[in-house]
Write a protein that holds these residues in place. Structure first.
Motif, PDB file in Angstrom:
ATOM      1  N   ASP A   1      12.183  -3.005 -28.362  1.00  0.00           N
ATOM      2  CA  ASP A   1      11.294  -2.339 -27.414  1.00  0.00           C
ATOM      3  C   ASP A   1      10.066  -3.221 -27.199  1.00  0.00           C
TER       4      ASP A   1
ATOM      5  N   SER B   1       8.052  -2.801 -24.462  1.00  0.00           N
ATOM      6  CA  SER B   1       7.196  -2.118 -23.502  1.00  0.00           C
ATOM      7  C   SER B   1       5.888  -1.711 -24.177  1.00  0.00           C
TER       8      SER B   1
ATOM      9  N   SER C   1       6.460   4.493 -22.480  1.00  0.00           N
ATOM     10  CA  SER C   1       7.639   4.969 -21.758  1.00  0.00           C
ATOM     11  C   SER C   1       7.372   6.375 -21.251  1.00  0.00           C
TER      12      SER C   1
ATOM     13  N   ASN D   1      13.426  -3.017 -22.825  1.00  0.00           N
ATOM     14  CA  ASN D   1      14.184  -2.330 -23.886  1.00  0.00           C
ATOM     15  C   ASN D   1      15.598  -2.879 -23.845  1.00  0.00           C
TER      16      ASN D   1
ATOM     17  N   TYR E   1      10.431   2.404 -18.691  1.00  0.00           N
ATOM     18  CA  TYR E   1       9.598   1.677 -19.629  1.00  0.00           C
ATOM     19  C   TYR E   1       8.564   0.888 -18.830  1.00  0.00           C
TER      20      TYR E   1
END
Length: 773
Positions: A455, A457, A460, A515, A599
């Motif tokens: 992940d 990001s 989300s 992601n 995301y």
């Protein structure tokens, strides 16, 4: 021998401590869960659906095996808390207008139940309320069904179905970021336009009913009303994670204590065997006076029993104290209203008996060898050892070694069995330390891999329902949003023959960046047009490999049943996800250009403005900040089962010292007469100590590589024991852990050597040289 006795008793106590503590926690969690479920009538069957009339409940109640039926209204909500930059996710659940719920009732901790004549009254999940300082009488605003509403808190509650609760799109619970709101049935039905209807069915089942047959019949009845697939209590998210916790503790209780008790048995075997060999003349004299073998055996077994029983009793006491401390951690984390640590009395009996049997095993073997001798032979000193066939010192070594050095080398070469026993014992202790240090590093790797590599990001968002992908342009237009990546999550029942799992498929873009699905080399796995990529944990559950076909029973929309190939296995350590190409997933669902979330990568300097814009979006079901999710996961692994790893690491360190100290004490006890003789013929205290401590040093150094090798294999077993359905602890090997474990062994050896040298300096030469009569 008090030093050796205390060290061995401590090793036994630690093994019994783990046995009592883990078995007690397993029993306490199981009994508390069962009592809590029964007291508040938790349903055995859950069936979400779109909308069904209340009149359908009468038909469902006639199904075979059904003992209770309830239809309720549920829905998602967003709570606005002053000072919070983002709205907080919540689930709204209805309660009967009058009386207690027939199924899934709440445990009211303060306040009262809502009055159906006042539609603004709610009960709030206690832990969320405490996290934000909310109490009965306070006001709360929430967005439900697209409209912002004001509510008044009239009570706080806990519920058995929310022992473990996480926000939408997340796996880890966080009290401060997820709430449950209970309202009267009529009030919540009005909010979600469900008057005279329900969207979740609850069933109680008799003990002799067939759950699969009941689920099939319920699905058939609910199909016209948008049924999303009935499932049993075993597949309920909260219950499943509690069960995983209990299963992990159960596995650990069966594997860890035997390792500790085996080490204790090994040490006792060495101590008792060498003590008996040293007293064979006295044993022969007793036999000559008419004492039977049984009487002599009992004499030595009393010595063993004192150590074993004493250690076991200490372990039982420490196990209860440790279990009570951990029970408080479990109660606070899993939201049990009560959790009393209870140990089955049979566990104490097993701990004592196993300790006695483990301790007695070594002594019996040696006693039998002495009993085979006649009294006349046993009373004579043992024949001098024949070293003619043993390894001799090389001539070049003789030129470099002084007399004390030659003594050390000859003893190691002439008695390799005893040296090997010391090496194995110290290596066993080091392996425990290596394994636990590597496992602790594995927890850190799980965090790093999941929140830095998989992940990437910053936050989300999840939507109330799948939306057109045009919503991505709306997110992208927010000032400060750098990148937006779509995602679609679909509830699915995976099946492979007799193996099944209720989970979800995550649809990602083919070249996902924020992601990703990664392989064991941490490289992105390409998502093909056809096929599904499974996490390692999910592939193990379903017993499938790349190339195998897998059945997917989709529980959304048209609910198609698919047959797809497994195209890869992802090294995902949190949850049990499955990945498909987003376009392919939408195509098989016949819902093109749909997304259920996104995301985002954002400019941190503009995050406050971004949060304000996201708050205004009406279709948001939840917003998750990666940093907060990471902190919640860190809390998870530092509590519950994760907290046990610290205790086991401390115990491994204590055992390592105990083994090294015992090895030094045993060597000193065996050679006290020889060391005194050296002092008498003119050796200094330093030279005398060198003869013993140099041998201990060599044995310790030889044990280091073997301990590292044993620790390598032990990591796999312990990592598997800590892994759950929520997260997987992979077997990692960190060089620093081997260095730290080796350093711990060396420090233990230095400290043990110093303690033994004190005894060497204080040795009574006259007493040590006396012939034993």
């Amino acid at each position: 021998m008090k030093g050796q006795v205390m060290a061995i008793a401590l090793v036994i106590a630690l093994g019994v401590l783990m046995l009592v503590m883990m078995n007690g926690l397993v029993r306490s969690l199981e009994d508390t869960r069962t009592a809590y479920y029964e007291r508040h009538r938790l349903a055995q069957v859950f069936a979400p659906l779109q909308r069904a009339p209340q009149s359908l409940l009468d038909r469902i109640a006639e199904l075979e095996g059904v003992t209770a039926v309830a239809g309720r209204v549920t829905g998602s909500a967003l709570i606005n808390i002053q000072g919070q930059p983002l709205p907080l996710s919540a689930q709204a659940v209805s309660l009967p207008d009058r009386g207690e719920a027939r199924l899934n009732d709440i445990y009211l901790t303060s306040g009262r139940r809502p009055d159906p004549s006042h539609e603004d009254e709610i009960i709030l999940l206690q832990d969320f309320a405490r996290a934000h300082g909310l109490n009965p009488g306070d006001s709360l605003s929430a967005t439900m069904h697209g409209a912002r509403r004001a509510f008044r808190i009239v009570g706080l509650a806990q519920a058995p179905e929310f022992l473990y609760s996480a926000a939408p799109g997340e796996f880890v619970p966080d009290d401060a970021r997820f709430a449950v709101i209970w309202m009267s049935q009529s009030a919540l039905a009005a909010v979600y336009d469900m008057n005279g209807a329900f969207n979740q069915l609850l069933l109680g089942a008799s003990a002799d009913s067939s759950l699969p047959a009941m689920l099939d019949r319920v699905d058939t009845l609910l199909e016209p009303y948008g049924g999303l697939g009935a499932y049993g209590l075993a597949d309920h998210v909260s219950n499943r994670f509690i069960e995983e916790e209990i299963s992990g503790l159960r596995v650990s209780s069966r594997t860890v204590p035997p390792v500790f008790l085996a080490v204790a048995a090994f040490l006792l075997n060495i101590v008792v065997s060498r003590m008996i060999q040293a007293e064979r003349e006295q044993i022969g004299l007793l036999k000559a006076f008419g004492y039977r073998d049984v009487e002599i055996t009992l004499h030595y077994m009393k010595f063993v029993f004192v150590i074993a029983v004493g250690g076991a009793l200490i372990g039982c006491l420490l196990g209860v104290l440790s279990g009570r401390s951990l029970a408080q951690v479990y109660q606070s984390y899993y939201k049990f209203p009560f959790l009393l640590f209870q140990v089955d009395p049979i566990t104490f009996l097993i701990g004592v008996l196993v300790s006695i049997l483990a301790a007695a095993a070594g002594g019996m073997v040696v006693l039998q060898s002495v009993f085979r001798l006649t009294p006349a032979v046993a009373m004579q000193p043992p024949a001098p050892a024949d070293y003619s066939r043993s390894a001799a010192l090389a001539s070049f070594l003789k030129r470099f070694l002084d007399p004390p050095g030659r003594m050390v080398a000859r003893r190691l070469l002439r008695q390799p069995g005893r040296a090997a026993g010391g090496v194995i014992g110290i290596a066993a202790g080091m392996s425990l330390a290596v394994a636990m240090l590597n496992v602790m590093s594995a927890f850190d790797r799980t965090l790093e891999l999941s929140f830095s590599l998989i992940d990437r990001s910053d936050l989300s968002v999840s939507f109330v329902e799948p939306l057109s992908d045009k919503v991505l342009y709306e997110l992208q237009s927010i000032d400060g949003v750098i990148e937006v990546e779509p995602v679609r999550t679909v509830a699915v029942l995976f099946s492979n023959g007799q193996h099944s799992y209720r989970g979800a498929v995550t649809g990602l873009p083919p070249a996902a960046r924020l992601n990703r699905a990664l392989d064991v080399r941490q490289q992105a796995i390409p998502l093909r047009t056809e096929g599904v990529v499974l996490a390692v944990a999910l592939a193990d559950i379903l017993q499938v490999n790349p190339g195998d076909m897998l059945s997917l029973d989709v529980r959304e929309g048209r609910q198609p049943q698919l047959q797809v190939p497994v195209t890869g296995v992802a090294d995902s350590l949190i949850g049990s996800p499955a990945y498909m190409a987003l376009d392919s997933l939408n195509r098989v669902l016949r819902e093109p250009h749909r997304v259920s979330g996104a995301y985002l990568r954002i400019d941190s300097a503009k995050q406050d403005a971004i949060y304000r814009q996201i708050k205004l979006l009406p279709a948001i079901a939840g917003v998750s900040l990666k940093q907060e999710a990471r902190e919640a996961f860190q809390t998870l692994i530092d509590t519950s089962a994760g907290a046990v790893r610290y205790l086991m690491a401390a115990i491994a360190g204590v055992i390592t010292f105990g083994i090294v100290y015992n090895s030094a004490r045993i060597a000193f006890a065996e050679r006290a007469r020889d060391l005194a003789s050296l002092r008498v013929i003119g050796f200094t205290r330093g030279e005398t100590a060198f003869v013993l401590l140099a041998e201990l040093s060599i044995i310790t150094l030889l044990a280091l590589p073997l301990g590292g090798l044993l620790g390598y294999f032990l990591v796999f077993a312990i990592s598997e024991g800590f892994s759950t359905d929520l997260y997987r602890v992979s077997a990692v090997f960190v060089p620093q852990s081997y260095g730290i474990a080796a350093l711990a062994v060396i420090i233990a050896a230095l400290l043990s050597g110093w303690l033994v040298k004190r005894d060497i300096d204080r040795i009574d030469l006259v007493s040590a040289l006396k012939v034993r009569e």
